[in-house]
Scaffold this active site. Sequence first.
Site, short mmCIF file in Angstrom:
data_model
loop_
_atom_site.label_atom_id
_atom_site.label_comp_id
_atom_site.label_asym_id
_atom_site.label_seq_id
_atom_site.Cartn_x
_atom_site.Cartn_y
_atom_site.Cartn_z
CB ALA A 273 -0.87 -0.01 1.24
N GLY B 174 0.65 -5.16 0.72
CA GLY B 174 -0.50 -5.29 -0.19
C GLY B 174 -0.11 -5.89 -1.54
CD GLU C 55 -1.95 -7.99 2.64
OE1 GLU C 55 -1.68 -6.81 2.32
OE2 GLU C 55 -2.46 -8.29 3.73
CD GLU D 171 1.70 -5.66 5.51
OE1 GLU D 171 2.57 -6.52 5.81
OE2 GLU D 171 0.91 -5.80 4.55
N1 CAA Z 1 4.59 3.34 -0.37
C1 CAA Z 1 5.01 4.53 -0.85
N2 CAA Z 1 6.18 4.71 -1.47
C2 CAA Z 1 6.99 3.64 -1.59
C3 CAA Z 1 6.65 2.38 -1.10
C4 CAA Z 1 5.37 2.24 -0.47
N3 CAA Z 1 4.91 1.06 -0.02
N4 CAA Z 1 7.66 1.52 -1.35
C5 CAA Z 1 8.61 2.23 -1.98
N5 CAA Z 1 8.21 3.52 -2.12
C6 CAA Z 1 8.95 4.62 -2.74
C7 CAA Z 1 10.08 5.10 -1.85
O1 CAA Z 1 9.58 6.00 -0.88
C8 CAA Z 1 11.00 5.75 -2.86
O2 CAA Z 1 10.48 7.00 -3.21
P1 CAA Z 1 11.42 8.32 -3.15
O3 CAA Z 1 12.44 8.06 -4.21
O4 CAA Z 1 10.48 9.43 -3.48
O5 CAA Z 1 12.00 8.35 -1.79
C9 CAA Z 1 10.83 4.84 -4.10
O6 CAA Z 1 9.61 4.15 -3.91
C10 CAA Z 1 11.94 3.81 -4.20
O7 CAA Z 1 12.00 3.09 -3.00
P2 CAA Z 1 13.35 2.88 -2.16
O8 CAA Z 1 14.29 4.02 -2.37
O9 CAA Z 1 12.97 2.56 -0.76
O10 CAA Z 1 13.93 1.59 -2.93
P3 CAA Z 1 14.91 0.50 -2.35
O11 CAA Z 1 15.31 -0.33 -3.51
O12 CAA Z 1 15.97 1.12 -1.51
O13 CAA Z 1 14.00 -0.39 -1.34
C11 CAA Z 1 12.02 -1.62 -0.70
C12 CAA Z 1 12.95 -1.16 -1.83
C13 CAA Z 1 12.76 -2.58 0.22
C14 CAA Z 1 10.82 -2.32 -1.33
C15 CAA Z 1 11.57 -0.37 0.13
O14 CAA Z 1 11.07 0.61 -0.78
C16 CAA Z 1 10.46 -0.65 1.12
O15 CAA Z 1 10.73 -1.20 2.19
N6 CAA Z 1 9.20 -0.26 0.80
C17 CAA Z 1 8.10 -0.38 1.70
C18 CAA Z 1 7.59 -1.82 1.80
C19 CAA Z 1 6.44 -1.92 2.79
O16 CAA Z 1 6.60 -1.64 3.96
N7 CAA Z 1 5.25 -2.35 2.32
C20 CAA Z 1 4.07 -2.46 3.14
C21 CAA Z 1 3.17 -1.28 2.94
S1 CAA Z 1 1.77 -1.23 4.06
C22 CAA Z 1 0.63 -2.30 3.38
O17 CAA Z 1 0.83 -2.86 2.32
C23 CAA Z 1 -0.64 -2.46 4.19
C24 CAA Z 1 -1.58 -3.53 3.67
O18 CAA Z 1 -1.51 -4.70 4.04
C25 CAA Z 1 -2.66 -3.17 2.75
#
Ligand code: CAA
Length: 258
Positions: free
Chosen positions: A65, A109, A112, A132
């Site tokens: 998400a 998500g 999921e 999460e």
């Molecule tokens: N939401 C919003 N933006 C996101 C994102 C997310 N889930 N995942 C990545 N991005 C964005 C980053 O903020 C970044 O943007 P900026 O360049 O503007 O800063 C861009 O995408 C690239 O990401 P990274 O620089 O972090 O890339 P990376 O290669 O270093 O890392 C990653 C990759 C490990 C996937 C890391 O991006 C990450 O941990 N992302 C979040 C994963 C996460 O926690 N997902 C769960 C979300 S909550 C959910 O899904 C609830 C549900 O059950 C419905």
Amino acid sequence: MAFETLQVSTEGRVGLITLNRPEALNALCAQLTEELAQVLADFQDNENIGCVVVTGSKKAFAAGADIKELQAGTYVDLYMHDPFAKTWEAVSRFSKPIIAAVSGYALGGGCEIAMMCDFIIAAENAKFGQPEINLGVMPGAGGTQRLPRFIGKAKAMELCLTGRMMDAAEAERAGLVSRIVPVDDLIEEVMKTAASIADKSLPVAMMTKESINTAYETTLAQGIRFERRVFQSQFTLEDQKEGMAAFVEKRTPHFKNR
Ligand code: CAA
């Protein structure tokens, strides 16, 4: 129809949906989820579509998400105007076969949504996880329910409680993905698989999917009874007559989806 966060195309009877927010690793923002629900509704109604593939980029199927959108959420807002419910229903209730082609990150998500599809074919670089807990929440789109059904309680608990990622090989061993293919071959392989499904009788493919999904929602005895009735009902289909006649006459069947 043009979408801003998705690329949509068709190849024969297969619909291909590519999540397309590269700047956010295909994070599932409100617009993307809205557009996904819309395109699935279109494919559901389109009688020329027999199977759908959902994919992302090489780097990310979807990183979950959109945390930046979700950050300011409140309980009452999420409860009253659940931004995701319509899309999760659209994917999990899509009644034609739907395949997730996962390359790179399928997190939160993203994992999921992949699990809402009928099966997942993964590229060698795929990484699955429910991180999460690192954000101070838990999976909210079926992760705590589907993951244990697919990979068992121990691994689901470990993944959801630690937030660690699982690579493609571990996901295949655990039963989350049906098979692994080289990254560069992913789309071609999945489209081939989807085309072979789309060539079958669509009502029979839909009933087969419904019957397998019933296995997750009923007792074995109820599921067996459901399967038997549906199997018997298929003898009202022209496609059953055609399929069996083609076998006996040693020719390829031509299904009419009726
Ligand atoms: N939401 C919003 N933006 C996101 C994102 C997310 N889930 N995942 C990545 N991005 C964005 C980053 O903020 C970044 O943007 P900026 O360049 O503007 O800063 C861009 O995408 C690239 O990401 P990274 O620089 O972090 O890339 P990376 O290669 O270093 O890392 C990653 C990759 C490990 C996937 C890391 O991006 C990450 O941990 N992302 C979040 C994963 C996460 O926690 N997902 C769960 C979300 S909550 C959910 O899904 C609830 C549900 O059950 C419905």
